[in-house]
Write a protein that holds these residues in place. Structure first.
Motif, short mmCIF file in Angstrom:
data_model
loop_
_atom_site.label_atom_id
_atom_site.label_comp_id
_atom_site.label_asym_id
_atom_site.label_seq_id
_atom_site.Cartn_x
_atom_site.Cartn_y
_atom_site.Cartn_z
N PHE A 249 -3.57 5.34 -10.72
CA PHE A 249 -2.82 4.51 -10.12
C PHE A 249 -3.87 3.00 -10.19
O PHE A 249 -3.45 2.20 -9.89
N ASN A 250 -4.88 3.24 -10.77
CA ASN A 250 -5.69 2.00 -10.90
C ASN A 250 -5.58 1.13 -11.99
O ASN A 250 -4.64 1.54 -12.98
N ASN A 251 -5.75 -0.28 -12.02
CA ASN A 251 -5.27 -1.05 -12.93
C ASN A 251 -5.77 -0.98 -14.21
O ASN A 251 -5.21 -1.36 -15.22
N ILE A 284 5.03 2.49 -4.96
CA ILE A 284 4.42 3.41 -4.11
C ILE A 284 5.22 2.88 -2.84
O ILE A 284 5.64 3.75 -2.29
N CYS A 285 5.02 1.74 -2.39
CA CYS A 285 5.53 1.11 -1.25
C CYS A 285 7.18 1.40 -1.41
O CYS A 285 7.74 1.77 -0.29
N GLY A 286 7.86 1.04 -2.76
CA GLY A 286 9.26 1.16 -2.85
C GLY A 286 9.84 2.62 -2.66
O GLY A 286 10.67 2.67 -2.04
N GLY A 287 9.08 3.55 -3.29
CA GLY A 287 9.34 4.90 -3.21
C GLY A 287 9.16 5.32 -1.76
O GLY A 287 10.10 6.19 -1.58
N LEU A 288 8.30 5.21 -1.06
CA LEU A 288 8.25 5.68 0.37
C LEU A 288 9.38 5.01 1.11
O LEU A 288 10.00 5.76 2.13
N LEU A 289 9.71 3.68 0.97
CA LEU A 289 10.57 2.98 1.65
C LEU A 289 11.90 3.66 1.38
O LEU A 289 12.92 4.05 2.26
N MET A 290 12.28 3.92 -0.17
CA MET A 290 13.65 4.48 -0.34
C MET A 290 13.54 6.10 0.15
O MET A 290 14.81 6.56 0.57
N TRP A 291 12.51 6.69 0.23
CA TRP A 291 12.48 8.18 0.53
C TRP A 291 13.08 8.23 2.42
O TRP A 291 13.66 8.78 2.80
N MET A 329 11.61 1.28 -10.84
CA MET A 329 12.83 1.32 -10.19
C MET A 329 12.43 1.31 -8.69
O MET A 329 13.04 0.49 -7.90
N PHE A 330 11.46 1.99 -8.17
CA PHE A 330 10.86 1.80 -6.80
C PHE A 330 10.55 0.16 -6.53
O PHE A 330 10.75 -0.08 -5.44
N VAL A 357 1.24 -3.58 0.47
CA VAL A 357 1.35 -3.92 -1.03
C VAL A 357 -0.12 -4.40 -1.29
O VAL A 357 -0.79 -4.04 -2.31
N LEU A 358 -0.29 -5.52 -0.46
CA LEU A 358 -1.95 -6.37 -0.93
C LEU A 358 -2.88 -5.19 -0.71
O LEU A 358 -3.63 -5.19 -1.49
N GLY A 359 -2.85 -4.41 0.36
CA GLY A 359 -3.98 -3.38 0.44
C GLY A 359 -4.01 -2.30 -0.78
O GLY A 359 -5.16 -2.04 -1.20
N LEU A 360 -2.74 -1.88 -1.24
CA LEU A 360 -2.78 -1.07 -2.44
C LEU A 360 -3.45 -1.74 -3.60
O LEU A 360 -4.08 -1.10 -4.41
N GLY A 361 -2.90 -3.06 -3.73
CA GLY A 361 -3.31 -3.75 -5.09
C GLY A 361 -4.71 -4.17 -4.84
O GLY A 361 -5.82 -3.85 -5.99
N LEU A 362 -5.38 -4.23 -3.69
CA LEU A 362 -6.96 -4.29 -3.61
C LEU A 362 -7.79 -2.91 -3.93
O LEU A 362 -8.57 -2.72 -4.59
#
Length: 449
Positions: A249-251, A284-291, A329-330, A357-362
């Protein structure tokens, strides 16, 4: 038979047949491949839109399609002789047809879905692990709709087997023994499960070389060795797989033969795309929210499967192409959720989600190799391409890339420098120059005078 006479036919023949059909229909020109793969990219975008619409809404579908379109590595591989574009298209087509067959299980849709799924499964051996997920989904859907499931599922399995079987006979005929579509499985499994595996490089390290002195490079023995290593060193393997997950998942776009950052020098437009860290963090955030809101869906199952089928192997930029459509999609779902929260002024939900999102981005911020985004190997590869072509005017370009490789090597710590490789590069350069002069008209003129 799609056979490369000089090479060892390492990979599945599906992409070779794809190229063969294109050249047969439109002529033996590389431009034909670029156009075809560009069209596959367009179709993949439309499929992302269609799937997202089916699960959520047209707005989410539009956002997902835009994110997918502007993920720049897609552009790089659409313009190269790699199967990445074809794989993503077949993946999305198989997913969309599976949805259609699950909603309306007619014989036509089931046969069509099974044919495309079979093509997707045989284009890379890892893809075979998608089959149980698809079959279980159909089992649940047919049960829900009250259909007689066993004739439908049996027919589905038979069609998949019929589509996949011819390529297995190709493996037997070309390689001389039965096996999976890709020959590189045991090699990749071993080198990516040694405890000194660096995760982001494709290198035959010391452990790999030592193991092969006593164990043949075959699937069974290698699998037994990896399993024994895991049982003997469970904590070390846990750390190894956590590192793989992080770098997945790294950039940083981990290169093998094509370096995304080096190719930006040839096509600056590649630098204008959406970074992977945006898609991965939002996704990742969208997938968890959809779940949380909709429960576990087929989107989650496919995403998890395409992530897991590569985790035991190498974590490279082009291998995570499988996950990109689902992350998009997520991501679209997450962005629409943010918009809804803003409308009702639920600022607490907005703030907490954006902080995630910011935490995951960092966390997934670009972490390139010690050499930087561009490796010595990348510069050496490009220089060798210029040196080995028929255009003598490209020779100075070759020298420039070899010189850059030398300068990069000198800038590193002594333990990371590669003086032998650099000497070999310049040796090859001057040897080629001498050979070209020896075979040139200039030498003949000099002898005649």
């Amino acid at each position: 038979m799609a056979v490369a006479p000089i090479l060892d036919n390492h990979f599945s023949p599906a992409y070779q047949y794809f190229l063969g059909v294109l050249f047969l229909l439109f002529g033996n020109q590389l431009e034909v491949v670029w156009v075809a793969q560009f069209l596959l990219g367009i179709l993949s975008t439309l499929l992302v839109y269609s799937i997202a619409c089916n699960f959520v809404s047209r707005t989410v579908g539009l956002l997902a399609a835009l994110l997918f379109t502007f993920y720049a590595p897609n552009w790089l591989y659409e313009g190269s002789l790699y199967r990445a574009s074809l794989i993503v298209f077949l993946e999305l087509a198989a997913f969309r047809l599976l949805l259609a067959a699950g909603n309306r299980p007619s014989w036509f849709l089931l046969i069509f879905s099974a044919m495309v799924l079979g093509l997707f499964m045989q284009i890379r051996s890892n893809n075979l692990l998608i089959f149980p997920v698809a079959l279980y989904y159909l089992f649940l859907r047919v049960n829900t709709l009250g259909k007689d499931k066993w004739p439908l599922l049996t027919g589905y399995v038979l069609v998949v087997v019929m589509v996949c079987t011819p390529a297995l006979f190709w493996v037997k005929e070309v390689r001389g023994k039965w096996g999976l579509y890709d020959k590189s499985g045991p090699e990749n499994l071993l080198l990516s499960n040694t405890l000194d595996h660096s995760v982001r490089t494709y290198e035959h390290n010391e452990t790999y070389q030592e193991v092969l002195k006593s164990i043949p490079l075959e699937t069974g023995p290698i699998f037994k060795y990896v399993l024994k290593s895991f049982l003997d060193h469970p904590l070390e393997f846990l750390v190894l797989y956590l590192k793989k997950t992080y770098y997945y998942f790294n950039n940083y776009e981990i290169p093998v033969t094509l370096n995304f950052y080096l190719f930006q020098e040839f096509s600056p437009i590649l630098g204008w795309g959406i970074p992977f860290v945006v898609i991965s963090s939002l996704g990742i955030c969208g997938g968890l929210l959809m779940w949380k809101r909709k429960g576990w869906t087929l989107l989650h199952s496919f995403f998890l499967t395409v992530f897991l089928i590569f985790l035991p192997f190498l974590v490279l930029s082009r291998y995570r192409f499988y996950s990109v459509p689902f992350l998009c999609m997520f991501s679209g779902y997450f962005l629409i959720a943010i918009q809804e929260w803003l409308k009702i002024k639920n600022l607490k939900a907005v703030a907490s989600s954006l902080l995630c999102v910011l935490g995951l981005g960092l966390l997934f911020e670009t972490d390139p190799l010690p050499e930087g985004e561009i490796r010595i190997d990348d510069l050496a590869n490009i220089g060798s391409v210029y040196l080995n072509n028929d255009q003598t005017e490209d020779d100075p370009l070759s020298f420039n890339y070899f010189r850059r490789a030398h300068e990069l090597s000198q800038s590193l710590k002594v333990s990371l420098q590669q003086p032998k490789k650099i000497r070999r590069l310049f040796h090859d350069y001057y040897l080629f120059q001498a050979k070209k002069y020896f075979e040139s008209d200039e030498r003949k003129k000099g002898l005649d005078s």
